[in-house]
Design a protein around this motif. Structure first.
Motif, PDB file in Angstrom:
ATOM      1  N   SER A  23       0.857  -1.151   0.230  1.00  0.00           N
ATOM      2  CA  SER A  23      -0.014  -0.161  -0.047  1.00  0.00           C
ATOM      3  C   SER A  23       0.736   1.083   0.071  1.00  0.00           C
ATOM      4  CB  SER A  23      -0.710   0.049   1.071  1.00  0.00           C
ATOM      5  OG  SER A  23      -0.061   0.212   2.278  1.00  0.00           O
ATOM      6  N   GLY A  24       1.680   1.472  -1.038  1.00  0.00           N
ATOM      7  CA  GLY A  24       2.470   2.369  -1.344  1.00  0.00           C
ATOM      8  C   GLY A  24       1.695   3.360  -2.316  1.00  0.00           C
ATOM      9  N   ALA A  25       2.613   4.250  -3.226  1.00  0.00           N
ATOM     10  CA  ALA A  25       1.919   5.062  -3.930  1.00  0.00           C
ATOM     11  C   ALA A  25       1.059   4.207  -4.995  1.00  0.00           C
ATOM     12  CB  ALA A  25       2.936   5.804  -4.499  1.00  0.00           C
ATOM     13  N   ALA A  26       1.733   3.236  -5.362  1.00  0.00           N
ATOM     14  CA  ALA A  26       1.080   2.228  -6.682  1.00  0.00           C
ATOM     15  C   ALA A  26       0.013   1.625  -5.906  1.00  0.00           C
ATOM     16  CB  ALA A  26       2.132   1.525  -7.131  1.00  0.00           C
ATOM     17  N   GLY A  27       0.273   0.941  -4.862  1.00  0.00           N
ATOM     18  CA  GLY A  27      -1.151   0.251  -4.308  1.00  0.00           C
ATOM     19  C   GLY A  27      -2.446   0.940  -4.002  1.00  0.00           C
ATOM     20  N   ILE A  28      -1.917   2.301  -3.089  1.00  0.00           N
ATOM     21  CA  ILE A  28      -3.139   2.849  -2.831  1.00  0.00           C
ATOM     22  C   ILE A  28      -3.882   3.666  -3.919  1.00  0.00           C
ATOM     23  CG2 ILE A  28      -3.600   5.167  -1.694  1.00  0.00           C
ATOM     24  CD1 ILE A  28      -1.862   4.302   0.603  1.00  0.00           C
ATOM     25  N   THR A  29      -2.921   3.833  -5.043  1.00  0.00           N
ATOM     26  CA  THR A  29      -3.608   4.525  -6.079  1.00  0.00           C
ATOM     27  C   THR A  29      -4.662   3.380  -7.080  1.00  0.00           C
ATOM     28  OG1 THR A  29      -1.966   5.947  -6.433  1.00  0.00           O
ATOM     29  CG2 THR A  29      -3.417   5.761  -8.547  1.00  0.00           C
ATOM     30  N   ILE A  30      -4.140   2.248  -7.061  1.00  0.00           N
ATOM     31  CA  ILE A  30      -5.055   1.104  -7.538  1.00  0.00           C
ATOM     32  C   ILE A  30      -6.228   1.082  -6.941  1.00  0.00           C
ATOM     33  CG2 ILE A  30      -5.251  -1.097  -8.355  1.00  0.00           C
ATOM     34  CD1 ILE A  30      -2.152  -0.897  -9.126  1.00  0.00           C
ATOM     35  N   ALA A  31      -6.169   0.883  -5.346  1.00  0.00           N
ATOM     36  CA  ALA A  31      -7.553   0.747  -4.705  1.00  0.00           C
ATOM     37  C   ALA A  31      -8.195   1.974  -4.600  1.00  0.00           C
ATOM     38  CB  ALA A  31      -6.753   0.270  -3.030  1.00  0.00           C
ATOM     39  N   ARG A  32      -7.662   2.954  -4.610  1.00  0.00           N
ATOM     40  CA  ARG A  32      -8.634   4.267  -4.589  1.00  0.00           C
ATOM     41  C   ARG A  32      -9.463   4.105  -5.823  1.00  0.00           C
ATOM     42  NH1 ARG A  32      -6.895   9.695  -6.627  1.00  0.00           N
ATOM     43  NH2 ARG A  32      -8.783  11.287  -5.586  1.00  0.00           N
ATOM     44  N   GLU A  33      -8.831   3.955  -7.021  1.00  0.00           N
ATOM     45  CA  GLU A  33      -9.224   4.203  -8.218  1.00  0.00           C
ATOM     46  C   GLU A  33     -10.422   3.186  -8.208  1.00  0.00           C
ATOM     47  OE1 GLU A  33      -9.169   5.860 -11.098  1.00  0.00           O
ATOM     48  OE2 GLU A  33      -7.608   7.259  -9.958  1.00  0.00           O
ATOM     49  N   LEU A  34     -10.443   1.834  -7.553  1.00  0.00           N
ATOM     50  CA  LEU A  34     -11.297   0.660  -7.414  1.00  0.00           C
ATOM     51  C   LEU A  34     -12.405   1.177  -6.325  1.00  0.00           C
ATOM     52  CD1 LEU A  34      -9.075  -2.039  -8.567  1.00  0.00           C
ATOM     53  CD2 LEU A  34     -10.775  -0.678 -10.034  1.00  0.00           C
ATOM     54  N   ALA A  35     -12.169   2.070  -5.521  1.00  0.00           N
ATOM     55  CA  ALA A  35     -13.023   2.110  -4.244  1.00  0.00           C
ATOM     56  C   ALA A  35     -14.720   2.479  -4.803  1.00  0.00           C
ATOM     57  CB  ALA A  35     -12.592   3.283  -3.416  1.00  0.00           C
ATOM     58  N   GLY A  36     -15.602   1.558  -4.262  1.00  0.00           N
ATOM     59  CA  GLY A  36     -16.795   2.020  -4.605  1.00  0.00           C
ATOM     60  C   GLY A  36     -17.202   1.081  -5.765  1.00  0.00           C
ATOM     61  N   SER A  37     -16.283   0.544  -6.327  1.00  0.00           N
ATOM     62  CA  SER A  37     -16.802  -0.465  -7.635  1.00  0.00           C
ATOM     63  C   SER A  37     -17.450  -1.980  -7.057  1.00  0.00           C
ATOM     64  CB  SER A  37     -15.593  -0.849  -8.462  1.00  0.00           C
ATOM     65  OG  SER A  37     -14.409  -1.640  -7.788  1.00  0.00           O
ATOM     66  N   THR A  38     -17.665  -2.547  -7.872  1.00  0.00           N
ATOM     67  CA  THR A  38     -18.302  -3.849  -7.677  1.00  0.00           C
ATOM     68  C   THR A  38     -17.273  -4.977  -7.216  1.00  0.00           C
ATOM     69  OG1 THR A  38     -18.408  -4.481  -9.859  1.00  0.00           O
ATOM     70  CG2 THR A  38     -20.479  -3.360  -8.959  1.00  0.00           C
ATOM     71  N   LEU A  39     -15.974  -4.592  -7.534  1.00  0.00           N
ATOM     72  CA  LEU A  39     -14.995  -5.580  -7.441  1.00  0.00           C
ATOM     73  C   LEU A  39     -14.705  -5.529  -5.760  1.00  0.00           C
ATOM     74  CD1 LEU A  39     -12.330  -4.390 -10.096  1.00  0.00           C
ATOM     75  CD2 LEU A  39     -14.042  -6.555 -10.109  1.00  0.00           C
ATOM     76  N   ASP A  40     -14.343  -7.003  -5.540  1.00  0.00           N
ATOM     77  CA  ASP A  40     -14.151  -7.372  -4.050  1.00  0.00           C
ATOM     78  C   ASP A  40     -12.589  -7.036  -3.922  1.00  0.00           C
ATOM     79  OD1 ASP A  40     -13.697  -8.195  -1.602  1.00  0.00           O
ATOM     80  OD2 ASP A  40     -14.216 -10.113  -1.824  1.00  0.00           O
ATOM     81  N   VAL A  41     -11.830  -6.022  -3.239  1.00  0.00           N
ATOM     82  CA  VAL A  41     -10.391  -5.805  -3.213  1.00  0.00           C
ATOM     83  C   VAL A  41      -9.774  -5.905  -2.110  1.00  0.00           C
ATOM     84  CG1 VAL A  41      -8.600  -4.178  -3.944  1.00  0.00           C
ATOM     85  CG2 VAL A  41     -10.893  -4.013  -5.228  1.00  0.00           C
ATOM     86  N   VAL A  42      -8.709  -6.834  -1.713  1.00  0.00           N
ATOM     87  CA  VAL A  42      -7.985  -7.075  -0.693  1.00  0.00           C
ATOM     88  C   VAL A  42      -6.663  -6.391  -0.957  1.00  0.00           C
ATOM     89  CG1 VAL A  42      -6.588  -8.868   0.764  1.00  0.00           C
ATOM     90  CG2 VAL A  42      -9.105  -9.084   0.454  1.00  0.00           C
ATOM     91  N   VAL A  43      -6.246  -5.609   0.035  1.00  0.00           N
ATOM     92  CA  VAL A  43      -4.802  -4.770   0.062  1.00  0.00           C
ATOM     93  C   VAL A  43      -4.174  -5.529   1.227  1.00  0.00           C
ATOM     94  CG1 VAL A  43      -3.658  -2.631   0.091  1.00  0.00           C
ATOM     95  CG2 VAL A  43      -5.872  -2.786  -0.854  1.00  0.00           C
ATOM     96  N   LEU A  44      -3.093  -6.285   0.848  1.00  0.00           N
ATOM     97  CA  LEU A  44      -2.073  -6.846   1.737  1.00  0.00           C
ATOM     98  C   LEU A  44      -0.884  -5.894   2.163  1.00  0.00           C
ATOM     99  CD1 LEU A  44      -1.950 -10.471   0.326  1.00  0.00           C
ATOM    100  CD2 LEU A  44      -3.009  -9.835   2.423  1.00  0.00           C
ATOM    101  N   GLU A  45      -0.638  -5.140   3.252  1.00  0.00           N
ATOM    102  CA  GLU A  45       0.123  -4.504   3.819  1.00  0.00           C
ATOM    103  C   GLU A  45       1.006  -5.147   4.839  1.00  0.00           C
ATOM    104  OE1 GLU A  45       1.775  -1.505   2.912  1.00  0.00           O
ATOM    105  OE2 GLU A  45       3.156  -1.993   4.526  1.00  0.00           O
ATOM    106  N   SER A  46       2.437  -5.368   4.719  1.00  0.00           N
ATOM    107  CA  SER A  46       3.291  -5.643   5.715  1.00  0.00           C
ATOM    108  C   SER A  46       3.267  -4.958   6.835  1.00  0.00           C
ATOM    109  CB  SER A  46       4.642  -5.714   5.011  1.00  0.00           C
ATOM    110  OG  SER A  46       5.622  -5.883   6.154  1.00  0.00           O
TER     111      SER A  46
END
Ligand SMILES: Cc1cc2nc3c(=O)[nH]c(=O)nc-3n(C[C@H](O)[C@H](O)[C@H](O)COP(=O)(O)OP(=O)(O)OC[C@H]3O[C@@H](n4cnc5c(N)ncnc54)[C@H](O)[C@@H]3O)c2cc1C
Lengths: 522, 86
Positions: A23-46
């Motif tokens: 969940s750095g610049a890249a991971g957060i950007t992708i998750a943010r773009e998909l927030a509220g979509s119908t996709l079920d998203v899991v972000v794994l952060e160390s």
């Protein structure tokens, strides 16, 4: 939703449509773009929401090539927000010329053009919370930043960079936590990507380990590995229980072409007293109705035609404060000696009655050419989770050093040609440089001057349309694997001299669109 | 006297130029190569009048590198003449 990975039952399996690792610049950007979509998203952060030393130590490793003054684990941050938790916030896109293949540099260029990425850069500007998408010299002047206009020439182009205060973890935490379709699992370290037993071209799960003990797996339709430019090859190479060479590595490219932006104290200049010194200006810009500060400061870049004419690579020149000189590898004790030499030029310029100002120092951030020998490798030593640590064998080629020298010389000539004063090529105190008077002497010189690291880790899973020349294709998908994508600067096939994050964010935005509309559309 | 022990900075500059341009280590050659320079006045005092020539040197890349400094060839020659006592 935030989930404590340590509380996930040992041996259990979490499922999702998309699993984003990091969940750095890249991971957060992708998750943010998909927030509220119908996709079920899991972000794994160390890591968690704050720095934790034991977790940070999982980043320990060794620089074994070009000396770097920092420890490997302090060049990136291992918790929510990633390295943006201590980045400097400089934003500037790659130049159009950076996307082009250069006949004099092997493996150079991108599989698409600047124009293809520009719509995503516009969105990245918003994500990075900078002002309007303008980086031209005039914009800087309008906003009150200063630099001598005479440095703009047919060789150099003045540009304005924008400096954001946005730390992704702070700014986008609530967006991710509040999104009903996103689960962020903290304290969750991916230690291996697992390909399907019946299909080595598909990752069907990732193995997660926690420092507290429990281990679990995440299964998903698609995976994005966004763990930073060193950790991406580490995870790919360490995913070797089913494929001994590691995932995505059938052509032995994973970890190779590791690049940074070497920085060098390039020149000292005695400038006319009335020449404006480079000064930044902080302005308020409006983002979603909220005014916030953004810094504006000037840089110089080599123009495209100058690059081509002199067979150079991108370079970014900035004026620096002597107090930061130590940080880039030259001691304060040496500094006055360098300045002492300027007395000669002072005397020369004084003959024309022109009052000279204090000597000024200029730094160059260089692009290095893609170099297979510069690489990230797994080491024998293991971390606390039993994962192999890394050796980072950062190398520059002789051409990289010659180009740095020539760029410094072009700059010194421009200072004089513009009537601003005179400049001395110093190359971080490289004494032998002062004995170089002719081009032939450059060819014979050792050019073993000190270079500093910008801690921009790039190139280790390079992008190319052909699997023989790249780890990922133009959509950031690992060539060998149908459902594994890479986020971050590991995919840069040519790095340019721009700070990488705006391009990372633009590529992540583009990848999010691709995942939503193509890969996971069904 | 070695270049390093010379106090006057312009003399040091001029000597450095002559060490890597030995074919110009002659007052006659240097005067010949800087047109418009008078022998009757200290050469350094004439530098302001040579500004157009110096600018043209930079524009045409007639530059030299002395101790890392990028200088116009004309400037270097004037410094050399100064070092030779003019
Ligand atoms: C001092 C400093 C200053 C900088 N200044 C600038 C600048 O001015 N401009 C600029 O453009 N760039 C700058 N950078 C670079 C910038 O910080 C990076 O380009 C950017 O953060 C990279 O984003 P990323 O998402 O690819 O990786 P990161 O931001 O590093 O994020 C990776 C994430 O992955 C997580 N992770 C790692 N391994 C695992 C694992 N095995 N399992 C689960 N999660 C894992 C980490 O905890 C982290 O959250 C700077 C860097 C440093 C060190």
């Amino acid at each position: 939703m935030l989930v404590d990975g340590r509380a996930v039952p040992d041996g259990s399996v979490v499922t999702a449509d998309l699993c984003i690792i990091g969940s750095g610049a890249a991971g957060i950007t992708i998750a943010r773009e998909l927030a509220g979509s119908t996709l079920d998203v899991v972000v794994l952060e160390s890591g968690a929401l704050e720095l934790d030393t034991r977790t940070q130590n999982l980043y320990k490793g060794q620089f074994v090539g070009q000396p770097v003054s920092a420890e490997l684990e302090s060049t990136r941050m291992r918790y929510f927000g990633g390295t943006t938790n201590h980045w400097a916030g400089n934003c500037y896109p790659l130049d159009p010329a950076d996307f082009e293949s250069k006949p004099y540099v092997e493996r150079s260029g991108w599989p698409f053009s600047y124009e293809d990425l520009e719509p995503y850069y516009l969105r990245a500007a918003d994500t990075c919370q900078i002002g309007p998408f303008r980086f031209d010299w005039q914009f800087g002047v309008e906003k009150g930043a200063q630099a001598p206009p005479e440095l703009e020439s047919h060789t150099f182009r003045g540009i304005a960079r924008q400096i954001t205060e946005a730390r992704f973890g702070e700014v986008y935490r609530s967006t991710l936590v509040d999104a009903a379709n996103i689960r962020v699992l903290l304290w969750s370290n991916v230690v291996e990507l697992l390909t399907a037993p019946d299909d080595a071209r598909r990752v069907d799960a990732v193995q997660v380990a926690t420092l507290a003990g429990p281990k679990f797996q995440v299964q998903a339709t698609a995976f994005v590995l966004a763990t930073g430019g060193i950790e991406v090859p580490r995870v790919l190479l360490a995913s070797n229980s089913r494929i001994p060479k590691g995932i995505g590595n059938s052509h032995d490219l994973v970890g190779r072409c590791f690049a940074d932006h070497p920085n060098v104290l390039m020149a000292l200049a005695l400038l006319r007293a009335d020449a404006p010194y480079h000064t930044a200006k902080t302005v308020l810009v409006d983002s979603a109705g909220v005014p916030h500060p953004v810094g504006i400061a000037m840089w110089l870049r080599l123009r495209r035609r100058a690059l081509r004419a002199s067979q150079l690579l991108s370079a970014q020149i900035s004026a620096i404060d002597p107090s930061v000189v130590q940080a880039i590898g030259i001691t304060q004790r040496e500094w006055p000696e360098l300045f002492e030499r300027s007395a000669q030029i002072d005397a020369l310029l004084a003959t024309s009655g022109a009052p000279t100002a204090e000597p000024r120092a200029f730094l160059v951030n260089m692009e290095q050419e893609p170099n297979l020998a510069s690489r990230v490798r797994l080491a024998r030593k293991k971390d606390a989770l039993g994962m192999p640590t890394v050796h980072v064998d950062w190398r520059l080629t002789r051409d990289d050093r010659v180009r740095t020298f020539r760029t410094a010389r072009l700059f010194a000539e421009q200072v004089a040609r513009a009537g601003l004063g005179r400049a001395r090529v110093v190359l971080s105190g490289y004494e032998a440089g002062s004995a170089i008077h002719t081009d032939e002497q450059i060819d014979n010189a050792a050019l073993d001057f000190i270079v500093g690291s910008n801690m921009h880790h790039m190139g280790t899973a390079r992008m190319h349309r052909s699997p023989r020349q790249g780890v990922v294709d133009e959509h950031c998908r690992v060539h060998d694997v149908k459902n594994l994508f890479i986020g971050g600067s590991a995919v840069f096939p040519t790095t340019g001299a721009s700070p990488p994050t705006m391009t990372i964010v633009a590529l992540a935005t583009r990848l999010a669109d691709h995942l939503r509309t193509k890969v996971l559309a069904a | 006297m070695g270049a390093a022990t010379v106090r006057d900075p312009l003399t040091r500059l001029g000597r450095a130029y002559l060490t890597f341009t030995p074919d110009e280590d002659s007052v006659a050659v240097l005067f010949d190569r800087v047109p418009g320079l008078s022998r009757r006045q200290p050469v350094v005092e004439q530098l302001p009048a040579l500004q157009a020539t110096v600018a043209a040197d930079f524009a045409r890349q007639r530059t030299v590198s002395i101790d890392g400094w990028r200088l116009a060839r004309t400037e270097a020659r004037v410094a050399a003449l100064h070092a030779l006592g003019h």
